[in-house]
Design an enzyme around this catalytic site. Sequence first.
Site, short mmCIF file in Angstrom:
data_model
loop_
_atom_site.label_atom_id
_atom_site.label_comp_id
_atom_site.label_asym_id
_atom_site.label_seq_id
_atom_site.Cartn_x
_atom_site.Cartn_y
_atom_site.Cartn_z
N TYR A 215 68.53 45.66 72.42
CA TYR A 215 67.25 45.99 72.41
C TYR A 215 67.25 45.88 73.58
O TYR A 215 66.20 46.54 74.11
CB TYR A 215 66.91 44.58 72.12
CG TYR A 215 67.12 43.38 70.37
CD1 TYR A 215 66.74 44.59 69.89
CD2 TYR A 215 66.96 42.62 70.15
CE1 TYR A 215 67.30 43.85 68.17
CE2 TYR A 215 67.20 42.29 68.76
CZ TYR A 215 67.05 42.95 67.82
OH TYR A 215 67.20 42.46 66.83
N LYS B 74 81.43 44.02 64.31
CA LYS B 74 82.11 44.92 63.56
C LYS B 74 82.60 46.68 64.50
O LYS B 74 82.58 47.22 64.75
CB LYS B 74 80.93 46.41 63.24
CG LYS B 74 80.52 47.23 62.16
CD LYS B 74 81.06 46.82 61.26
CE LYS B 74 80.73 47.29 59.72
NZ LYS B 74 81.07 46.35 58.42
N ASP C 216 79.60 42.39 58.43
CA ASP C 216 78.70 42.30 56.67
C ASP C 216 79.67 41.03 55.90
O ASP C 216 78.74 40.53 54.72
CB ASP C 216 79.02 43.98 56.37
CG ASP C 216 80.55 44.41 56.88
OD1 ASP C 216 81.64 43.14 56.99
OD2 ASP C 216 80.67 45.27 56.22
N ASP D 215 70.71 37.94 65.77
CA ASP D 215 68.94 38.10 65.48
C ASP D 215 68.88 37.84 63.48
O ASP D 215 68.61 36.70 63.61
CB ASP D 215 68.58 39.02 65.75
CG ASP D 215 67.01 39.17 66.04
OD1 ASP D 215 66.36 38.61 65.24
OD2 ASP D 215 65.77 40.22 66.17
N ASP E 257 68.90 34.16 61.74
CA ASP E 257 67.13 34.45 60.54
C ASP E 257 67.97 33.79 58.90
O ASP E 257 67.31 32.44 58.41
CB ASP E 257 66.81 35.71 60.78
CG ASP E 257 65.48 35.64 60.96
OD1 ASP E 257 64.99 34.80 62.20
OD2 ASP E 257 64.45 35.98 61.07
#
Length: 352
Positions: A142, A191, A223, A247, A251
């Site tokens: 970001y 990851k 994942d 992020d 959620d």
Amino acid sequence: MDFKIAVIKGDGVGPEIVDEGLKVLDKIAQKYNHKFECTNVLGGGAAIDVTGEPLPKESLDICKASDAVLLGAVGGPKWDNIESSKRPEKGLLALRSGLGLFVNLRPATMHESIKEASPLRADIVEKGVDFVVVRELTGGIYFGERKTGVENGVEFAYDVEKYDENEIRRIGKKAFETAMIRNKKLTCVDKANVLDSSKLWRKVLNELAKDYPEVELSYMYVDNAAMQLVKDPSQFDVIVTNNIFGDIISDEASMITGSIGMLPSASVRGDDFGMYEPIHGSAPDIAGKNIANPTAIIQSSVMMLRYLGEQEAAAKIENALVKVFEKGENLTGDLGGNATTDEFTNEILKYI
């Protein structure tokens, strides 16, 4: 006690839910003889409409001079087609970086009395949901280098995921400290089978782990973590992860608990200053309808009070919320009820 609070109502449902949060703070002020000096400042799309900037300098200056920041939500389709550097979300990123808020704490807790609202099977929910996502907030993709262009007649775009060891170490330290006051179990979501940045995260966390021998440190690819959160969320205690994975994961966590309108967050640094906001977005589709669930902003106010040292007042609000959930009346639509936003808040006020 007197506290200076910068209030950014923002966009969409932001103004209406923030107003409900302020009602609760007003009630607390009366009960505990506090004074919350709230100053409304512009941020997000609302700021763009007035000043052309998603975060005017004046807004940032007022936030810096306050004891805490209470934020509603920013963004919406109205500003989707403006220059990317001027989008409402840029104001949020500028707030985080400008205030030095590198840690985002997002607790996910299942309330027993409303567990039917969770989309998970009953046998999964019965095992319990109670974990915290510790998300790095001012680094990674970001804030990394980005570019869009054309090369050999083909349009391209890239965004860079970059971390240095100091950024990882400071968020890792916060994650270990959080685990120490909970169940001493820390999971790093990354990851590392693909990304060099994730490999550096593992190297630094392994080094930090030597200072926290009581904490059980494990790693999980993002994942797999996304799958495990819906398969068995009870296995998690504290999750630490980078900006973009955090992020997404948080959620997902909000829906596990029953509604995206449930979860608060605290964006903090090394002192007692913080910015407090619900993790949900601006929900423009329900804005102005008086049906939004204000739980997340009220819970964010609870987190704010705790960081300001007002433990008794924070507990009073939390207990009131539990009583409302247990009673099962005047719940908003996302929780299976039909109450309006202000009816839900008024029910909470009865128990404060």
